[in-house]
Design a protein around this motif. Structure first.
Motif, mmCIF file in Angstrom:
data_model
loop_
_atom_site.group_PDB
_atom_site.id
_atom_site.type_symbol
_atom_site.label_atom_id
_atom_site.label_comp_id
_atom_site.label_asym_id
_atom_site.label_seq_id
_atom_site.Cartn_x
_atom_site.Cartn_y
_atom_site.Cartn_z
ATOM 1 N N LEU A 19 -20.478 48.376 -43.568
ATOM 2 C CA LEU A 19 -20.837 47.021 -43.983
ATOM 3 C C LEU A 19 -19.684 46.370 -44.745
ATOM 4 C CD1 LEU A 19 -22.822 44.685 -44.399
ATOM 5 C CD2 LEU A 19 -23.734 45.910 -46.387
ATOM 6 N N ILE A 20 -19.115 47.101 -45.700
ATOM 7 C CA ILE A 20 -17.973 46.579 -46.462
ATOM 8 C C ILE A 20 -16.799 46.303 -45.528
ATOM 9 C CG2 ILE A 20 -16.238 47.179 -48.200
ATOM 10 C CD1 ILE A 20 -18.427 48.740 -49.681
ATOM 11 N N ALA A 21 -16.568 47.219 -44.590
ATOM 12 C CA ALA A 21 -15.458 47.060 -43.647
ATOM 13 C C ALA A 21 -15.675 45.842 -42.748
ATOM 14 C CB ALA A 21 -15.302 48.317 -42.797
ATOM 15 N N GLY A 22 -16.897 45.669 -42.256
ATOM 16 C CA GLY A 22 -17.198 44.523 -41.404
ATOM 17 C C GLY A 22 -17.020 43.210 -42.120
ATOM 18 N N LEU A 23 -17.491 43.155 -43.358
ATOM 19 C CA LEU A 23 -17.333 41.935 -44.151
ATOM 20 C C LEU A 23 -15.859 41.667 -44.437
ATOM 21 C CD1 LEU A 23 -18.639 39.605 -45.646
ATOM 22 C CD2 LEU A 23 -18.985 41.104 -47.628
ATOM 23 N N SER A 24 -15.088 42.729 -44.704
ATOM 24 C CA SER A 24 -13.651 42.571 -44.968
ATOM 25 C C SER A 24 -12.935 42.011 -43.749
ATOM 26 C CB SER A 24 -13.040 43.921 -45.362
ATOM 27 O OG SER A 24 -13.627 44.434 -46.534
ATOM 28 N N SER A 25 -13.234 42.561 -42.580
ATOM 29 C CA SER A 25 -12.603 42.066 -41.345
ATOM 30 C C SER A 25 -12.987 40.618 -41.078
ATOM 31 C CB SER A 25 -13.014 42.933 -40.148
ATOM 32 O OG SER A 25 -12.355 44.179 -40.177
#
Length: 437
Positions: A19-25
């Protein structure tokens, strides 16, 4: 269910990390929602229609990349491809934008055929290992350059071509603070460092902008809801775009998108070690097919071709390892069919530090190149150098291929050249003759 489908534990990740990675991208790529309409609307296409098409294309393509290819890559309308669409196909050649959308669609159909018959996979496997490392490093420098230019830190200079901006202004000061803050969080291993850096820099931009003044964007909540505009759906001219005279345009879209996507898959896979047992990028056949579908969708929805984004490396640096990262990123796009004015809340100087940090992360594979073998080192060096200097991944990879082949022939090592690589060289030469004229 998510654990079983995406094999989260086996990939050393979790739903929270994805989730954090998706939001960062998403935060690193969301600029395309307004930048793509800004470019394509110069053809006469309605800005609001292109914005809706951009959101839909990014959502469906990224969702397919996550669910079908199970890769943590965002897919959205490609920068460079949209410029070619606007300034070469429409403004330069005088095509109607409906006809130009048709050429995008047919380019996507060719992509689909190349992917179904695994021709693109053969091309991918023909890329020599040193060039794969070089492409990853070149993309690292390129993505950092994008960050510096977006922040206004590297600027035009008539005397030296480029230069560094003055630091005694609100924009540059905010960027520098955000860069060192984000870097410190990354070095200390703070979870969600990229998101924290982007959020903090955004708040700093609002604060410093109000106190110091200058060009730092300020948060404005007036009129932050807009209605989607579906007027461009299926407006492409399929028959008119099949004229013989337009095949160079179709070929240009095919070639540029082909090597942009191949180099992105290779670069991200090398930097993040997202490779299968044979050393190829994970689920490469499915990823390439997704990229082909994104190009076809571009023509149908009313946008330039979709392609995998190098900014996806921002989320991968945050721990994203599976398609769930792309799924979360895709879901972030959808609300902006209605909330596009909110994008002004996060200025470019807030996401620029993330791109620069990821650039440092992307150049790691450069140490795997044998710099003492000059017939390999020179092509690798040219690829690394020309990707940022030409502002084109495609140009970097073209000259990497051509110099690799030329030096292997010159040193009598022509037996190391595969037939597929020679085919790539032929298309590279053809591209230099057609795309640039």
């Amino acid at each position: 269910m998510l654990e079983r489908y995406f094999a989260l534990s086996r990939n050393g990740t979790s739903v929270r990390t994805e989730l954090i990675a998706g939001l960062s991208s998403f935060l690193a790529t969301m600029y395309i929602i307004v930048v793509n309409p800004a470019i394509l609307s110069q053809t006469g296409m309605p800005f609001s229609g292109v914005l809706t098409a951009t959101v839909l294309l990014s959502f469906f393509s990224s969702l397919m990349m996550g669910l079908y290819a199970r890769n943590p890559l965002i897919v959205a309308p490609g920068m460079g491809l949209n410029a070619f669409f606007t300034f070469t196909a429409v403004k330069g050649m005088g095509l109607a934008w409906e006809t130009a959308l048709g050429t995008v669609f047919w380019a996507g159909i060719i992509f689909l055929l190349l992917s179904i018959f695994k021709v693109r996979t053969l091309l991918l496997r023909a890329i020599p290992q040193p060039l794969r490392h070089a492409i990853a490093a070149g993309i690292g420098f390129f993505i950092a350059l994008i960050g510096f230019t977006n922040a206004g830190f590297i600027v035009d200079n008539p005397a030296t071509l480029t230069g560094i901006a003055r630091v005694d202004n609100a924009v540059t000061a905010t960027f520098i603070i955000g860069l060192f803050l984000t870097a410190a969080l990354v070095v200390r291993g703070v979870k969600g460092a990229i998101i924290i850096g982007i959020t903090t820099t955004t708040l700093l931009a609002a604060l410093i902008g109000r106190v110091w003044g200058g060009a730092v964007p300020l948060i404005n909540w007036d009129g932050w809801i807009s209605s989607p505009d579906f007027s461009l759906l299926f407006r492409l001219d399929l028959a008119g775009s099949l004229q013989w005279s337009l095949w160079p345009v179709i070929f240009a879209f095919v070639f540029t998108d082909l090597f942009d996507s191949l180099s992105t898959f290779v670069g991200v896979a090398e930097a993040a070690n997202l490779k299968d047992a044979s050393g190829e990028p994970l689920n490469v056949n499915e990823a390439l097919l997704t990229d082909a579908v994104a190009t076809t969708l571009g023509g149908l929805l009313g946008s330039s071709p979709g392609t995998a984004y190098i900014e996806s490396a921002v989320g991968i640096e945050q721990g994203g390892r599976t398609g769930l990262t792309a799924v979360f990123a895709a879901l972030c796009f959808l609300p902006f069919m209605f909330l596009s004015p909110l994008l002004s809340v996060i200025p470019a100087i807030a996401t620029a530090p993330a791109l620069i940090i990821v650039g440092a992360y992307m150049i790691r594979p450069v140490v795997r190149i044998n710099w003492l073998a000059m017939d390999e080192a020179i092509p690798a060096f040219l690829a690394i150098l020309l990707i940022p200097f030409s502002y084109s991944i495609t140009q970097g990879i073209i000259w990497g291929f051509l110099s690799w082949t030329a030096l292997k022939i010159a040193t009598g090592k022509y037996r190391e050249l595969s037939p597929t690589l020679l085919v790539i060289d032929a298309f590279a030469l053809l591209s230099l003759l057609t795309v640039s004229h």
